[in-house]
Write a protein that holds these residues in place. Structure first.
Motif, PDB file in Angstrom:
ATOM      1  N   LYS A 193      58.421 -29.688  43.039  1.00 11.16           N
ATOM      2  CA  LYS A 193      58.852 -29.483  44.939  1.00 11.16           C
ATOM      3  C   LYS A 193      58.280 -29.405  45.255  1.00 11.16           C
ATOM      4  O   LYS A 193      57.505 -29.599  46.536  1.00 11.16           O
ATOM      5  N   GLY A 194      56.943 -28.600  44.978  1.00 15.45           N
ATOM      6  CA  GLY A 194      55.627 -27.729  45.667  1.00 15.45           C
ATOM      7  C   GLY A 194      54.401 -29.494  46.549  1.00 15.45           C
ATOM      8  O   GLY A 194      54.124 -29.311  46.639  1.00 15.45           O
ATOM      9  N   LEU A 195      54.897 -29.682  45.487  1.00 13.37           N
ATOM     10  CA  LEU A 195      53.905 -31.609  44.907  1.00 13.37           C
ATOM     11  C   LEU A 195      53.647 -32.507  46.594  1.00 13.37           C
ATOM     12  O   LEU A 195      53.350 -32.762  47.004  1.00 13.37           O
ATOM     13  N   PHE A 196      55.464 -32.667  46.729  1.00 11.11           N
ATOM     14  CA  PHE A 196      55.809 -33.357  47.858  1.00 11.11           C
ATOM     15  C   PHE A 196      56.381 -32.329  48.858  1.00 11.11           C
ATOM     16  O   PHE A 196      56.313 -33.310  49.704  1.00 11.11           O
ATOM     17  N   ALA A 197      56.776 -31.125  48.601  1.00  7.75           N
ATOM     18  CA  ALA A 197      57.148 -30.089  49.997  1.00  7.75           C
ATOM     19  C   ALA A 197      57.718 -31.020  51.175  1.00  7.75           C
ATOM     20  O   ALA A 197      57.907 -31.159  52.332  1.00  7.75           O
ATOM     21  N   LEU A 198      59.174 -31.735  50.971  1.00  8.95           N
ATOM     22  CA  LEU A 198      60.339 -32.298  51.722  1.00  8.95           C
ATOM     23  C   LEU A 198      60.768 -31.543  51.583  1.00  8.95           C
ATOM     24  O   LEU A 198      61.451 -30.425  51.149  1.00  8.95           O
ATOM     25  N   PRO A 199      61.589 -31.627  53.164  1.00  4.32           N
ATOM     26  CA  PRO A 199      62.351 -30.784  53.918  1.00  4.32           C
ATOM     27  C   PRO A 199      63.564 -30.664  53.447  1.00  4.32           C
ATOM     28  O   PRO A 199      64.102 -32.165  52.840  1.00  4.32           O
ATOM     29  N   ARG A 200      64.660 -29.724  53.723  1.00  2.00           N
ATOM     30  CA  ARG A 200      65.948 -29.504  53.086  1.00  2.00           C
ATOM     31  C   ARG A 200      66.919 -30.171  54.284  1.00  2.00           C
ATOM     32  O   ARG A 200      66.035 -29.999  55.782  1.00  2.00           O
ATOM     33  N   PRO A 201      68.004 -30.181  54.632  1.00  2.00           N
ATOM     34  CA  PRO A 201      68.654 -31.367  55.549  1.00  2.00           C
ATOM     35  C   PRO A 201      69.445 -29.523  56.744  1.00  2.00           C
ATOM     36  O   PRO A 201      68.883 -29.110  56.646  1.00  2.00           O
ATOM     37  N   PRO A 202      68.740 -29.819  58.186  1.00  2.00           N
ATOM     38  CA  PRO A 202      68.894 -29.526  59.085  1.00  2.00           C
ATOM     39  C   PRO A 202      70.562 -28.369  58.107  1.00  2.00           C
ATOM     40  O   PRO A 202      71.137 -28.950  58.226  1.00  2.00           O
ATOM     41  N   ALA A 203      70.153 -27.206  58.378  1.00  2.23           N
ATOM     42  CA  ALA A 203      70.988 -26.080  58.287  1.00  2.23           C
ATOM     43  C   ALA A 203      72.494 -25.641  59.445  1.00  2.23           C
ATOM     44  O   ALA A 203      71.604 -25.747  60.548  1.00  2.23           O
ATOM     45  N   PRO A 204      73.343 -25.568  59.756  1.00  2.00           N
ATOM     46  CA  PRO A 204      74.474 -25.440  60.268  1.00  2.00           C
ATOM     47  C   PRO A 204      74.569 -23.860  60.895  1.00  2.00           C
ATOM     48  O   PRO A 204      73.503 -23.518  60.039  1.00  2.00           O
ATOM     49  N   ASP A 205      74.188 -23.705  61.798  1.00  2.00           N
ATOM     50  CA  ASP A 205      74.607 -22.222  62.235  1.00  2.00           C
ATOM     51  C   ASP A 205      75.536 -21.353  61.953  1.00  2.00           C
ATOM     52  O   ASP A 205      74.590 -20.283  61.587  1.00  2.00           O
ATOM     53  N   VAL A 206      76.476 -21.668  61.315  1.00  2.00           N
ATOM     54  CA  VAL A 206      77.369 -20.171  60.626  1.00  2.00           C
ATOM     55  C   VAL A 206      77.670 -21.565  59.338  1.00  2.00           C
ATOM     56  O   VAL A 206      77.379 -22.877  58.876  1.00  2.00           O
ATOM     57  N   THR A 233      55.375 -19.962  45.461  1.00  2.00           N
ATOM     58  CA  THR A 233      55.703 -20.069  46.967  1.00  2.00           C
ATOM     59  C   THR A 233      56.272 -21.924  47.232  1.00  2.00           C
ATOM     60  O   THR A 233      55.783 -22.582  47.748  1.00  2.00           O
ATOM     61  N   GLU A 234      57.460 -21.737  45.915  1.00  2.36           N
ATOM     62  CA  GLU A 234      57.738 -23.434  46.216  1.00  2.36           C
ATOM     63  C   GLU A 234      59.081 -23.938  47.030  1.00  2.36           C
ATOM     64  O   GLU A 234      58.835 -25.077  47.453  1.00  2.36           O
ATOM     65  N   GLY A 235      58.783 -22.519  48.348  1.00  2.00           N
ATOM     66  CA  GLY A 235      59.690 -23.213  49.275  1.00  2.00           C
ATOM     67  C   GLY A 235      58.893 -22.547  50.896  1.00  2.00           C
ATOM     68  O   GLY A 235      57.790 -21.704  51.179  1.00  2.00           O
ATOM     69  N   PRO A 236      58.562 -23.343  51.829  1.00  4.48           N
ATOM     70  CA  PRO A 236      57.934 -23.241  52.869  1.00  4.48           C
ATOM     71  C   PRO A 236      59.015 -21.887  53.582  1.00  4.48           C
ATOM     72  O   PRO A 236      60.206 -21.480  53.102  1.00  4.48           O
ATOM     73  N   PRO A 237      58.177 -21.010  54.429  1.00  2.74           N
ATOM     74  CA  PRO A 237      59.005 -19.956  55.461  1.00  2.74           C
ATOM     75  C   PRO A 237      59.882 -20.725  56.545  1.00  2.74           C
ATOM     76  O   PRO A 237      59.545 -21.862  56.804  1.00  2.74           O
ATOM     77  N   PRO A 238      61.129 -19.967  56.640  1.00  6.68           N
ATOM     78  CA  PRO A 238      61.806 -20.153  57.001  1.00  6.68           C
ATOM     79  C   PRO A 238      61.767 -20.909  58.182  1.00  6.68           C
ATOM     80  O   PRO A 238      60.924 -20.463  58.598  1.00  6.68           O
ATOM     81  N   SER A 239      62.338 -21.993  58.288  1.00  2.56           N
ATOM     82  CA  SER A 239      62.051 -22.707  59.717  1.00  2.56           C
ATOM     83  C   SER A 239      63.165 -23.142  60.721  1.00  2.56           C
ATOM     84  O   SER A 239      64.465 -22.498  60.162  1.00  2.56           O
ATOM     85  N   ALA A 240      62.819 -23.466  61.646  1.00  2.63           N
ATOM     86  CA  ALA A 240      63.978 -24.057  62.804  1.00  2.63           C
ATOM     87  C   ALA A 240      65.273 -25.015  61.998  1.00  2.63           C
ATOM     88  O   ALA A 240      65.977 -25.379  61.827  1.00  2.63           O
ATOM     89  N   ALA A 241      64.681 -25.563  60.634  1.00  2.00           N
ATOM     90  CA  ALA A 241      65.185 -26.960  59.988  1.00  2.00           C
ATOM     91  C   ALA A 241      66.456 -25.760  58.747  1.00  2.00           C
ATOM     92  O   ALA A 241      67.365 -26.699  58.961  1.00  2.00           O
ATOM     93  N   ARG A 242      65.820 -24.597  58.637  1.00  2.00           N
ATOM     94  CA  ARG A 242      66.449 -23.805  57.285  1.00  2.00           C
ATOM     95  C   ARG A 242      66.560 -22.728  57.338  1.00  2.00           C
ATOM     96  O   ARG A 242      67.610 -21.834  56.898  1.00  2.00           O
ATOM     97  N   SER A 243      66.263 -22.356  58.640  1.00  2.00           N
ATOM     98  CA  SER A 243      66.850 -20.832  59.124  1.00  2.00           C
ATOM     99  C   SER A 243      68.069 -21.136  60.443  1.00  2.00           C
ATOM    100  O   SER A 243      68.593 -22.270  60.895  1.00  2.00           O
ATOM    101  N   VAL A 244      68.897 -20.434  59.869  1.00  2.00           N
ATOM    102  CA  VAL A 244      70.547 -20.619  61.148  1.00  2.00           C
ATOM    103  C   VAL A 244      69.448 -19.923  62.560  1.00  2.00           C
ATOM    104  O   VAL A 244      68.619 -19.189  63.166  1.00  2.00           O
ATOM    105  N   ALA A 245      70.440 -20.581  63.494  1.00  2.00           N
ATOM    106  CA  ALA A 245      70.131 -20.330  64.742  1.00  2.00           C
ATOM    107  C   ALA A 245      70.191 -18.356  65.529  1.00  2.00           C
ATOM    108  O   ALA A 245      70.427 -17.765  64.839  1.00  2.00           O
ATOM    109  N   SER A 246      69.571 -18.125  66.003  1.00  2.00           N
ATOM    110  CA  SER A 246      69.155 -16.648  65.751  1.00  2.00           C
ATOM    111  C   SER A 246      69.864 -16.234  67.275  1.00  2.00           C
ATOM    112  O   SER A 246      69.774 -15.188  67.475  1.00  2.00           O
ATOM    113  N   SER A 247      70.885 -17.061  67.833  1.00  2.00           N
ATOM    114  CA  SER A 247      72.493 -16.664  68.686  1.00  2.00           C
ATOM    115  C   SER A 247      72.972 -15.148  68.543  1.00  2.00           C
ATOM    116  O   SER A 247      73.082 -15.427  67.231  1.00  2.00           O
TER     117      SER A 247
END
Length: 248
Positions: A79-92, A215-229
């Protein structure tokens, strides 16, 4: 889309949301806590079970524990070597509306994963653990053990796709790497638990270099964090989750 081939999106449309919590439970069969619960029980109680006779021994279970640790280290390293993201997370979180409010945090812990997505730790780990038990133990027949292990691995892998935390390629890679690791490990160690623990330690050093174990995962980003609405009811940022994040 290149890693998904549309499978995650297809399953989101196909599987009724009411069934998603069931898959969140199924995926626990491939979780680290469940592995070591099963392996601990087998280590302490298996040899004392008359039904199994000599089919379960502490040396055999110790070997499976060793290759499980190796699989965990290998997952972190890759995971640390390839550092590829997960699918985008839904808001809920899917299925959360069927869960009582008091259990939302626990359900989110079961159904949500953060960090890098390739390869799937659940697919790789379940292949090594359940496949390792099937190959190592002497309970029942070899064919039944392999079929049972294959069914469990398939269910766990499907649950990761239904939950939307992995792409199809992540799953296929995890299974392939798991099978390869399992066969190479058996060839190198001859099912000697002491050698298997040394191999696991060697892989752990490699994992430390590639991921630092923290640190095997990146900081939560738009792709993995839930929308902040204001209407969002879920959050995949582990810093805000009372139960923490998971990374497989």
């Amino acid at each position: 889309m290149t890693r998904s081939f549309g499978v995650v999106e297809f399953l989101r449309e196909l599987v009724p949301e009411l069934l998603i919590p069931l898959f969140a439970l199924v995926t626990q069969l491939g979780d680290l806590w469940f592995y070591f619960l099963v392996l601990s029980l087998l280590y302490w109680l298996g040899p004392r079970t008359p039904l199994w006779n000599d089919g379960v021994s502490r040396d055999r279970i110790a070997y499976v524990i060793a290759i499980t640790l190796g699989a965990l280290s290998l997952t972190l390293a890759l995971k640390g070597l390839f550092a590829l993201p997960r699918p985008p997370a839904p808001d809920v979180v899917p299925g959360s509306r069927f869960i009582p409010d008091a259990y939302h945090a626990a359900y989110e812990w079961l159904a949500v994963s953060d960090g890098y997505g390739f390869p799937s730790g659940h697919a790789l780990g379940s292949t090594v653990v359940w496949g390792g038990l099937a190959l190592t133990l002497g309970v029942s027949t070899f064919r039944r053990r392999i079929v049972t292990a294959g069914a469990i691995i398939a269910l766990i892998s499907l649950s990761r796709l239904v939950l939307g935390v992995h792409y199809l390629v992540d799953i296929l890679a995890g299974i392939t790497i798991g099978v390869t690791y399992l066969l190479v490990e058996r060839r190198i160690t001859g099912e000697d638990p002491r050698l298997a623990f040394w191999v696991a330690a060697t892989i752990a050093l490699f994992a430390f270099v590639t991921s630092g174990f923290g640190t095997e995962g990146p900081p939560p980003s738009a792709a993995r964090s839930v929308a902040s609405s204001p209407g969002s009811t879920s959050n995949r940022d582990s810093t805000n989750s009372p139960l923490g994040a998971r990374h497989s």
